[in-house]
Design a protein around this motif. Sequence first.
Motif, PDB file in Angstrom:
ATOM      1  N   LEU A 254       0.932  -1.060  -0.432  1.00  0.00           N
ATOM      2  CA  LEU A 254      -0.316   0.461   0.043  1.00  0.00           C
ATOM      3  C   LEU A 254       0.801   1.459   0.321  1.00  0.00           C
ATOM      4  O   LEU A 254       2.182   1.280   1.005  1.00  0.00           O
ATOM      5  N   VAL A 255       0.795   1.849  -1.012  1.00  0.00           N
ATOM      6  CA  VAL A 255       1.076   3.673  -1.252  1.00  0.00           C
ATOM      7  C   VAL A 255       0.309   4.829  -1.323  1.00  0.00           C
ATOM      8  O   VAL A 255      -0.912   4.595  -1.242  1.00  0.00           O
ATOM      9  N   THR A 256       0.765   5.846  -0.793  1.00  0.00           N
ATOM     10  CA  THR A 256      -0.184   7.126  -1.619  1.00  0.00           C
ATOM     11  C   THR A 256      -0.057   7.509  -2.709  1.00  0.00           C
ATOM     12  O   THR A 256      -0.606   7.234  -3.422  1.00  0.00           O
ATOM     13  N   ASP A 257       1.005   8.244  -2.447  1.00  0.00           N
ATOM     14  CA  ASP A 257       1.626   8.625  -4.011  1.00  0.00           C
ATOM     15  C   ASP A 257       2.472   8.571  -4.413  1.00  0.00           C
ATOM     16  O   ASP A 257       2.997   8.658  -5.848  1.00  0.00           O
ATOM     17  N   ALA A 258       3.237   7.678  -3.991  1.00  0.00           N
ATOM     18  CA  ALA A 258       4.436   6.874  -4.668  1.00  0.00           C
ATOM     19  C   ALA A 258       4.501   6.389  -6.287  1.00  0.00           C
ATOM     20  O   ALA A 258       5.472   7.239  -6.728  1.00  0.00           O
ATOM     21  N   ARG A 372       1.012  -6.992  -5.133  1.00  0.00           N
ATOM     22  CA  ARG A 372       0.341  -6.391  -5.354  1.00  0.00           C
ATOM     23  C   ARG A 372       0.780  -4.942  -5.106  1.00  0.00           C
ATOM     24  O   ARG A 372       0.811  -5.014  -3.956  1.00  0.00           O
ATOM     25  N   ILE A 373      -0.037  -3.852  -6.158  1.00  0.00           N
ATOM     26  CA  ILE A 373       0.217  -3.067  -5.613  1.00  0.00           C
ATOM     27  C   ILE A 373      -1.090  -1.904  -5.326  1.00  0.00           C
ATOM     28  O   ILE A 373      -2.084  -1.490  -6.362  1.00  0.00           O
ATOM     29  N   ILE A 374      -1.343  -1.341  -3.670  1.00  0.00           N
ATOM     30  CA  ILE A 374      -2.770  -0.350  -3.833  1.00  0.00           C
ATOM     31  C   ILE A 374      -2.226   0.708  -3.173  1.00  0.00           C
ATOM     32  O   ILE A 374      -1.783   1.204  -2.434  1.00  0.00           O
ATOM     33  N   PRO A 375      -1.948   1.806  -4.233  1.00  0.00           N
ATOM     34  CA  PRO A 375      -1.790   3.788  -4.352  1.00  0.00           C
ATOM     35  C   PRO A 375      -3.394   4.045  -3.391  1.00  0.00           C
ATOM     36  O   PRO A 375      -4.438   3.632  -4.317  1.00  0.00           O
ATOM     37  N   ALA A 376      -3.240   5.369  -3.456  1.00  0.00           N
ATOM     38  CA  ALA A 376      -4.092   6.062  -3.342  1.00  0.00           C
ATOM     39  C   ALA A 376      -5.085   7.126  -4.385  1.00  0.00           C
ATOM     40  O   ALA A 376      -6.366   6.737  -3.951  1.00  0.00           O
ATOM     41  N   PRO A 381      -6.231  -2.631  -7.146  1.00  0.00           N
ATOM     42  CA  PRO A 381      -4.919  -2.522  -7.329  1.00  0.00           C
ATOM     43  C   PRO A 381      -4.569  -2.846  -8.376  1.00  0.00           C
ATOM     44  O   PRO A 381      -5.549  -2.930  -9.644  1.00  0.00           O
ATOM     45  N   ILE A 382      -2.680  -3.145  -8.831  1.00  0.00           N
ATOM     46  CA  ILE A 382      -2.359  -2.787  -9.562  1.00  0.00           C
ATOM     47  C   ILE A 382      -1.471  -4.688  -9.497  1.00  0.00           C
ATOM     48  O   ILE A 382      -1.247  -4.317  -8.107  1.00  0.00           O
ATOM     49  N   LYS A 383      -1.676  -5.231 -10.427  1.00  0.00           N
ATOM     50  CA  LYS A 383      -0.481  -6.674 -10.514  1.00  0.00           C
ATOM     51  C   LYS A 383       0.802  -5.997 -11.243  1.00  0.00           C
ATOM     52  O   LYS A 383       0.975  -6.168 -11.640  1.00  0.00           O
ATOM     53  N   ALA A 384       1.414  -5.984 -10.433  1.00  0.00           N
ATOM     54  CA  ALA A 384       2.384  -5.940  -9.828  1.00  0.00           C
ATOM     55  C   ALA A 384       3.570  -6.232  -8.591  1.00  0.00           C
ATOM     56  O   ALA A 384       2.991  -6.333  -7.746  1.00  0.00           O
ATOM     57  N   GLY A 385       4.530  -6.379  -9.182  1.00  0.00           N
ATOM     58  CA  GLY A 385       5.665  -7.060  -7.953  1.00  0.00           C
ATOM     59  C   GLY A 385       6.808  -6.181  -8.094  1.00  0.00           C
ATOM     60  O   GLY A 385       6.605  -4.566  -8.851  1.00  0.00           O
ATOM     61  N   ARG A 386       8.197  -6.261  -7.261  1.00  0.00           N
ATOM     62  CA  ARG A 386       8.977  -5.725  -6.938  1.00  0.00           C
ATOM     63  C   ARG A 386       9.984  -5.896  -8.436  1.00  0.00           C
ATOM     64  O   ARG A 386      10.554  -4.245  -8.045  1.00  0.00           O
ATOM     65  N   ALA A 387       9.569  -6.333  -9.432  1.00  0.00           N
ATOM     66  CA  ALA A 387      10.523  -5.445 -10.391  1.00  0.00           C
ATOM     67  C   ALA A 387       9.630  -4.668 -11.578  1.00  0.00           C
ATOM     68  O   ALA A 387      10.441  -3.433 -11.760  1.00  0.00           O
ATOM     69  N   GLU A 388       8.456  -4.350 -11.511  1.00  0.00           N
ATOM     70  CA  GLU A 388       7.440  -2.668 -12.175  1.00  0.00           C
ATOM     71  C   GLU A 388       8.252  -2.344 -10.947  1.00  0.00           C
ATOM     72  O   GLU A 388       7.937  -1.318 -11.428  1.00  0.00           O
ATOM     73  N   PHE A 389       8.210  -2.467  -9.418  1.00  0.00           N
ATOM     74  CA  PHE A 389       7.689  -0.854  -8.693  1.00  0.00           C
ATOM     75  C   PHE A 389       9.478  -0.497  -9.014  1.00  0.00           C
ATOM     76  O   PHE A 389       9.174   0.497  -9.037  1.00  0.00           O
ATOM     77  N   LEU A 390      10.665  -1.207  -8.967  1.00  0.00           N
ATOM     78  CA  LEU A 390      11.485  -0.906  -9.422  1.00  0.00           C
ATOM     79  C   LEU A 390      12.103  -0.048 -10.396  1.00  0.00           C
ATOM     80  O   LEU A 390      12.513   0.798 -10.616  1.00  0.00           O
ATOM     81  N   ALA A 391      11.518  -0.275 -11.739  1.00  0.00           N
ATOM     82  CA  ALA A 391      11.611   0.385 -12.865  1.00  0.00           C
ATOM     83  C   ALA A 391      11.344   1.214 -12.823  1.00  0.00           C
ATOM     84  O   ALA A 391      11.723   2.548 -13.307  1.00  0.00           O
ATOM     85  N   ALA A 392       9.816   1.817 -11.825  1.00  0.00           N
ATOM     86  CA  ALA A 392       9.094   2.797 -11.851  1.00  0.00           C
ATOM     87  C   ALA A 392       9.842   3.774 -11.842  1.00  0.00           C
ATOM     88  O   ALA A 392      10.037   5.197 -11.690  1.00  0.00           O
ATOM     89  N   PHE A 393      11.269   3.262 -10.403  1.00  0.00           N
ATOM     90  CA  PHE A 393      11.814   4.939 -10.599  1.00  0.00           C
ATOM     91  C   PHE A 393      13.621   4.981 -10.871  1.00  0.00           C
ATOM     92  O   PHE A 393      14.160   5.089 -10.421  1.00  0.00           O
TER      93      PHE A 393
END
Length: 455
Positions: A254-258, A372-376, A381-393
Amino acid sequence: MAAAIAGSCPKSGGFQSPISLRDPNSSFLGGSLKGNFSLQLKPRKEQKKDSNISLVVAAAAATGSDNATTGSANRFYFNITGFPFPLGPFLNRRTIRTEAVKGSIWLFEQEQALGFSSVSTNIRMTVIKLKSGGLWVHAPIAPTKECIKLLKELDAPVEYIVLPTFAYEHKIFVGPFSRKFPKAQVWVAPRQWSWPLNLPLEFFGIFGAKVLKDEDCSTPWADEIEQKVLSSPEVGIGPYVEVAFYHKRSRTLLVTDAVIYVPKKPPECINREYLLASAKNGLAVKILSKGKKVTDEPVVDNEINRQKGWERMVLQILFLGPSNLLEPKASFAQMSQKLIVSPIVKTLVFSKVPEKVRDWIDRIARDWKFKRIIPAHFDGPIKAGRAEFLAAFGFLDDLLGERYVTRPSLALLFTSFMGKAASYFPPDDMKTLSSLDEFLVSVGAVKKTVSGRKR
């Protein structure tokens, strides 16, 4: 938001708690007036998304003792917020409830409009059922009759109410929401602040709140939900603070605006009239038409125009005005249906403190095996794991240069191949936002750099 509707300075908190006229416990001290008075009156998911999600309730009907109350009255919410951006809708806030993880996680969404404009997006509250049978509420939304009814239908007591950020579009609802559940404990992100006066939380109607700490194992939910705090130095008139959470049983971040995931189609809670208003060729479209002829033809209510309105909304929210609103499809395609860091958050916040952000996301990716990731805001929810999360940054690698070449090779691989695409935004679309950044730096509202930025 983003963030959805605001970035570093625009997201500043202030005299910012709402006053619900239908809440007998409300008061002007519990509500707040954030700077200049501005009246806050009013009131699908298509993506790489979790297949478990299902629409449970689209609206709560008036029944039983509520026979005399219309559906519109159930959605009535009035609050005073203000400078610099009043947040609508002003009198009517529809609540949509969906089940993200069966019997475990529910999402509650309402529309969030920017002032008196037709630009709006969704704001999301996430509710998790704990092993105790109680509910853990993340980023509460406006406590309308409809919203509270939908929550009570889960037939479980609200035990904890969590404010995961300093941002006022989330903070303004905490006080009124907590008064609906006086037995619930309130927890807030650290280093809360407001502007133009830095007032204590009690002025926002938030009383007896406990402070969330980084990797705190003593919270009453620690066995089920872990937390990591991003607490940056001041990037402008105040610090940027966000707390990420990991629900271990469902492997949900769970994230807010990240990060955000812009869906191709508008969220269900977005008002059709706002979509059609954004589809009209108004002043903003004429200014950003690249010299092309702009017609003033009436906008017919159809799927094509609603989609055009959504595309224009998204680009104005994320870029504060892209290079071409007349023909938004190309820019929208670049932004949508992938996990990204919002351009406004990337530019005004994260690029100022790359080392802090890198440490935070590396710890999240290292310690939490989320699927999965749930933003605010936007999709979830978004079907995504660590790879997609790191890629966004991935943009952080450019800012930090060779300092992080020793990072794990797998992370480097993903950020190299996926991150460049995920964090690339068309330069023409970035002109307005880049100019704003330069202006804010020049007047001292935002710092040019805090640490580690490549020059």
